[in-house]
Design a protein around this motif. Sequence first.
Motif, PDB file in Angstrom:
ATOM      1  N   GLU A  47      51.142 -84.045 -59.734  1.00  0.00           N
ATOM      2  CA  GLU A  47      50.925 -84.748 -58.678  1.00  0.00           C
ATOM      3  C   GLU A  47      49.645 -84.923 -57.964  1.00  0.00           C
ATOM      4  O   GLU A  47      49.631 -85.955 -57.535  1.00  0.00           O
ATOM      5  CB  GLU A  47      51.657 -83.878 -57.609  1.00  0.00           C
ATOM      6  CG  GLU A  47      53.342 -83.585 -57.768  1.00  0.00           C
ATOM      7  CD  GLU A  47      54.123 -84.797 -57.247  1.00  0.00           C
ATOM      8  OE1 GLU A  47      53.710 -85.971 -56.549  1.00  0.00           O
ATOM      9  OE2 GLU A  47      55.122 -85.185 -57.705  1.00  0.00           O
ATOM     10  N   LEU A  48      48.684 -84.344 -58.664  1.00  0.00           N
ATOM     11  CA  LEU A  48      47.438 -84.641 -58.136  1.00  0.00           C
ATOM     12  C   LEU A  48      46.431 -85.509 -58.989  1.00  0.00           C
ATOM     13  O   LEU A  48      46.650 -85.440 -60.396  1.00  0.00           O
ATOM     14  CB  LEU A  48      46.706 -83.218 -58.411  1.00  0.00           C
ATOM     15  CG  LEU A  48      47.152 -81.981 -57.378  1.00  0.00           C
ATOM     16  CD1 LEU A  48      46.620 -80.757 -57.588  1.00  0.00           C
ATOM     17  CD2 LEU A  48      47.463 -82.489 -55.664  1.00  0.00           C
ATOM     18  N   GLY A 372      52.927 -77.138 -56.690  1.00  0.00           N
ATOM     19  CA  GLY A 372      53.736 -77.074 -55.757  1.00  0.00           C
ATOM     20  C   GLY A 372      54.852 -76.018 -56.173  1.00  0.00           C
ATOM     21  O   GLY A 372      55.996 -76.097 -55.397  1.00  0.00           O
ATOM     22  N   PRO A 549      57.324 -83.466 -51.002  1.00  0.00           N
ATOM     23  CA  PRO A 549      56.162 -83.086 -51.370  1.00  0.00           C
ATOM     24  C   PRO A 549      54.939 -83.541 -50.420  1.00  0.00           C
ATOM     25  O   PRO A 549      54.847 -84.685 -50.128  1.00  0.00           O
ATOM     26  CB  PRO A 549      55.784 -83.513 -52.925  1.00  0.00           C
ATOM     27  CG  PRO A 549      56.624 -84.761 -53.001  1.00  0.00           C
ATOM     28  CD  PRO A 549      57.764 -84.468 -52.201  1.00  0.00           C
ATOM     29  N   LYS A 551      50.145 -83.263 -49.946  1.00  0.00           N
ATOM     30  CA  LYS A 551      49.173 -82.797 -50.274  1.00  0.00           C
ATOM     31  C   LYS A 551      48.411 -81.923 -49.137  1.00  0.00           C
ATOM     32  O   LYS A 551      48.121 -82.693 -48.132  1.00  0.00           O
ATOM     33  CB  LYS A 551      48.348 -83.789 -51.105  1.00  0.00           C
ATOM     34  CG  LYS A 551      48.761 -84.314 -52.227  1.00  0.00           C
ATOM     35  CD  LYS A 551      48.206 -85.577 -53.061  1.00  0.00           C
ATOM     36  CE  LYS A 551      49.044 -86.066 -54.118  1.00  0.00           C
ATOM     37  NZ  LYS A 551      48.007 -87.103 -54.811  1.00  0.00           N
ATOM     38  N   THR A 561      49.809 -79.245 -53.934  1.00  0.00           N
ATOM     39  CA  THR A 561      50.774 -80.047 -53.476  1.00  0.00           C
ATOM     40  C   THR A 561      51.640 -79.025 -52.878  1.00  0.00           C
ATOM     41  O   THR A 561      51.817 -77.904 -53.133  1.00  0.00           O
ATOM     42  CB  THR A 561      51.383 -80.483 -54.920  1.00  0.00           C
ATOM     43  OG1 THR A 561      50.690 -81.301 -55.451  1.00  0.00           O
ATOM     44  CG2 THR A 561      52.871 -81.205 -54.360  1.00  0.00           C
TER      45      THR A 561
END
Length: 603
Positions: A47-48, A372, A549, A551, A561
């Motif tokens: 996700e990052l 996450g 989700p 951040k 996340t």
Amino acid sequence: MSTTWWSQLSKQEKEDQDGRASESQLCEKDQRLQKQPNDDADLSPGELTFEEDTAGGMGRHLGVTSCTLLIIGKIIGTGIFSTPSSVLSGVGSVGASLMLWVLGFLLSFCGLFIWLEFGTMFPRSGGEKVYLEAVYRKPKYLATIVFSANAILLGFTASGCIVFASNTLVAANQPVGRWNERGIALGVMFFVTLLHGLTPKTGVLIMNLLSIIKIIILVFVVVTGWVVLSGKTSVADPYYNFRNAFAGSSTSSNDYATATFKVLFAYSGWSSVNYVMNNVRNPVRTLKISASLGLGICAVLYLLANVAYFSAATKIEIEESGVTVAALFFGNVFGSVAERALSVFIALSALGNVITSTFSASRVNQELAKEGIPLPFGNKFWASNWPTGKSPLPGLIIHLIISVIVIIAPPPNIAYPFILDVEGYPQQIINFFIVIGLFYLRWKKPDAVRPFKGKQICRSSCYGGLSLYSSWLLLSSVSYQSRVSTLSFPNQTVLIAPFLKPANGVGDTPPLPYYLYCLVGIAVMVAGVLYWAAWRIVLPKVFGYELVPRKERLDDGTVVTVVSVGVFILCLLVFCVSWFCSQISFSSFRIRRCSASGIDWKC
């Protein structure tokens, strides 16, 4: 000694400051190589973004020297002191044994090419986690969760702590008991956790120092071997093993396969830098230099150490002595009293291996939390660099908990070999998918930026490079089946070999079934799949909530996340309880089987 220590500390602090300044001075090519792959949304793992994933902590403070020593410290464990004996016993001749150590080096480099290509494409911490996320993107989070189950539940360093404890007691001429051995092992595990968690700079310095000590130990063995070969010691005929070096060589392909796997295991650890890339200065350049240099240094030392061992004792002496070739080497050259020095060397090697492995494992745990994945107390805590803001103590605590359980819970006599088998089986399955993923990305994304390619090394076509990968894939897929002695080399595979009955009928962990370890390893991965299904599909559908989700940037600069998990914590608790119950059931099973066999399970 103190002056040298403080000078190293001052130099390290200066390097940290220079490293932060040098990040802005990277050449345009290096910046393009590090950031361009992430411009493609289909190639961005997790996700990052690259900038978010590398934020926080101590920043990039590991240079070429530290990364090279990190790899050397992970590769040189206790294997070089014990493996040569078993390799010689398997293949039957000194010449064949030395050839396998050269072959193991070449095959390890083939494997290194794969991790170099992935590591330079995705210069982030996490190793296999990152590469699996980049290739197996759907179903979302499935690859991450399955890898997490293996990395967290089986990513312990208990065996290294036990080896350190037992050899320390032997060196001190003390009896090795069940609880004094475990007490020392626990003390080592807590010490290493606090060392890396509270004083990260000191932890790196000690890690580097122990790696240097390992090099010195092997150089001492090598030089001593040269002295033996010169005829200036009490060894009567140092060239005896080398006159007819291939006499008595085995003609069984299985013997060579089994010995090759043991050699490959002794070389394992060359991917250590891939797990800590967020801490590496100029990661693409540093990884390419340090990985090749570290593995090359170990290969030279390993080969010359074997020559030294075989110069001090004949093959017959090694086979009939009942001790390792390293112990025989020290005994023949320096006398029986000097054999205790070997225990000190092995203890130092084990300690260095524990410190290095723990350093890498904590970064992997932190990266998993940053994605996450729902964990007790929330993943923000486990992803943080609490309390120093520089080192992931929470990630170290995850590693500590599992290691302590493995040290204390199971009876050591049979359980530890079993646990080592369980630890390796799912890792080989993950390696299989990593290699397949490399082929897939070469086909799906042929124009992706690849700062490193295998064909740059072999100076051949792309197919030439892939042929090296294929040879490593064949061997890596079977490398953990060295104890199965009824299979021939060509058709042995990691998925079916554990289920075929070995020659002795019981394997090496009786009274446990010989196939049990692979079933437990598969069960761990299946548990990861069930965990993912409950988190992503079942509970959201049953309770009618949505996983959203977002951040967040923590106080130490780490970006994480965060996913609204609702009642998924209930499922998490059930999973944890189930796992602990399985550990209790295993111990109970062990006690019942040992009692029925008349074996003292406390030993």
